[in-house]
Design an enzyme around this catalytic site. Structure first.
Site, PDB file in Angstrom:
ATOM      1  N   SER A  43       0.849  -1.182   0.000  1.00  0.00           N
ATOM      2  CA  SER A  43       0.000   0.000   0.000  1.00  0.00           C
ATOM      3  C   SER A  43       0.887   1.235   0.000  1.00  0.00           C
ATOM      4  CB  SER A  43      -0.908   0.018   1.239  1.00  0.00           C
ATOM      5  OG  SER A  43      -1.527   1.278   1.395  1.00  0.00           O
TER       6      SER A  43
ATOM      7  N   ARG B 241     -22.307 -11.316 -45.014  1.00  0.00           N
ATOM      8  CA  ARG B 241     -21.223 -10.544 -44.420  1.00  0.00           C
ATOM      9  C   ARG B 241     -21.811  -9.463 -43.540  1.00  0.00           C
ATOM     10  NH1 ARG B 241     -16.559 -10.297 -46.990  1.00  0.00           N
ATOM     11  NH2 ARG B 241     -17.160 -12.389 -47.591  1.00  0.00           N
TER      12      ARG B 241
END
Length: 403
Positions: A274, A313
């Site tokens: 930390s 497509r």
């Protein structure tokens, strides 16, 4: 890649989906296509040799190809243009045979299958490592008593070994399902403009078969341009795996809270620190797995949403899928790599597990304490754990057939 992707994914998966590596995979498609077409007599052997000789990624300006893709609407178009220019420098007659009878989706889908195969292999290796670590803990702690918790409250006594088996089983099943899904999904894409391979004069199926063999991919026997079921099924299995990893990470993070103190991730320099509270040890492996579990469902949902593709497509849906797919693989491998690295060294505090049971027993009526929270209840739980662990080990490491 954003700065945050680096610690939520892995360098190997990021490299697999990098611009350079993806363009290289597209060139592998083009080389395999030319070789296969020469094999069946569709193009001259001299043309194939010139094309194959030019399919070297170091000859291309990858950054420019990627930049130009936005304007072209496909990364395949600037790639093919650059390849034709490279081939033309040495054999002008061969230029007409570059990308012959193929289309943009053919090269992109096949390249995606090639790089996905690498990423899935990485996922599978780390998945096996994570499962093996859990099964090892299950054996060591088969009869270690621990509180089972339902609805976040103490429920009864079980064994930590049985808990580990419960974590491992979905991972083993995911490994099996991902393998099966990958076999179905990782195929060559070759269909030409509308899936008929009309320019290949009846030789298209042979070309596809030769390409599949050369690239180590499956031959699906047909075009799958807008048939995304097998592909998305693989994505769904990866999403399920991430969910299972997230469940393990959630349990470990809860059991690692200071007030509970039953588990801790490995203690290593610079791990889980930390910036403001140097005494803290944050569960960073669980954090990475939980972050993936937050992100993966949206990626899978996007893949499912993109299946509604128009005719032969897609306009937009396939392109959306292309953007989501690498993100899912990056999250998936980041998740499993984080836990595969932490689980072998998971710190198990059996004494704290027992003291949590004893503290609860002291607050309960004697009958309830003896019926539900007797530490001896870990023994039958351990028998179940060991039996299930044997089954899972056999699935992870099937016996090799004698040659």
């Amino acid at each position: 890649m954003s700065v945050f992707e680096g610690f939520l994914s892995t360098s190997e998966t990021l490299a697999a989906f990098s611009e350079h590596h993806f363009v290289d995979a597209m060139l592998r498609f083009e080389a395999a296509l030319a070789r296969a077409q020469a094999q069946v007599g569709l193009i001259p052997e001299s043309a194939a040799q010139s094309i194959v000789g030019s399919c070297k990624v170091e000859l291309f300006d990858v950054a420019k190809i990627v930049r130009d893709s936005g304007r072209a609407g496909s990364v395949a178009l600037p790639l093919v243009k650059s390849l034709k220019e490279a081939v033309g420098l040495f054999n002008a007659d061969a230029v007409a045979y570059v990308h012959f009878g193929s289309t943009s989706q053919d090269v992109i889908d096949t390249a995606m299958a090639l790089v996905t195969r690498e990423a899935v292999s990485l996922v599978q290796a780390d998945l096996a490592k994570a499962a093996q670590a859990l099964l090892r803990h299950a054996e060591i702690h088969a009869i270690t008593p621990i509180l089972a918790r339902t609805l976040m409250q103490p429920a009864s006594v079980t064994s930590f070994g049985l808990k580990c088996v419960g974590w491992a089983a979905p991972l083993v099943r995911s490994r099996d399902r991902i393998s099966q899904a990958a076999r179905c999904a990782l195929n060559v894409q070759l269909g030409g403009a509308v899936g008929t391979l009309a320019q290949m004069k009846g030789q298209g199926s042979q070309v596809r078969r030769h390409m599949a063999e050369a690239l180590g991919l499956g031959d699906p026997g047909a075009t799958w341009h807008t048939q995304r079921d097998e592909w998305v099924a693989l994505g769904c299995e990866l999403g399920i795996m991430v969910g299972s990893l997230g469940k393990i990470a959630k349990d470990i993070s809860l059991m690692g809270q200071w007030e509970v103190g039953e588990l801790a991730e490995p203690s290593e320099p610079d791990r889980g620190g930390s910036s403001a509270m140097p005494y803290k040890r944050n569960p960073v492996a669980a954090m990475a797995a939980l972050a993936a579990a937050e992100r993966a469902p949206q990626r899978v949902a996007a893949l499912l949403q993109a299946m509604s593709q128009e005719h032969e497509r897609a306009l937009g849906a396939w392109q959306a899928e292309l953007g989501e797919w690498p993100q899912l693989l990056m999250a998936a491998h980041g998740s499993v790599r984080a836990l595969a690295g932490a689980l072998p060294g998971l710190q198990v505090d059996a004494a704290r597990m027992r003291s949590n049971i004893d503290r609860l027993r002291a607050e309960l009526p004697r009958d309830a304490a003896d019926e539900w929270f007797d530490p001896a209840l870990a023994v039958p739980a351990g028998e179940i754990a060991l039996a299930q662990a044997l089954v899972l080990q056999a699935r992870l490491n099937p016996p090799q057939l004698a040659r």
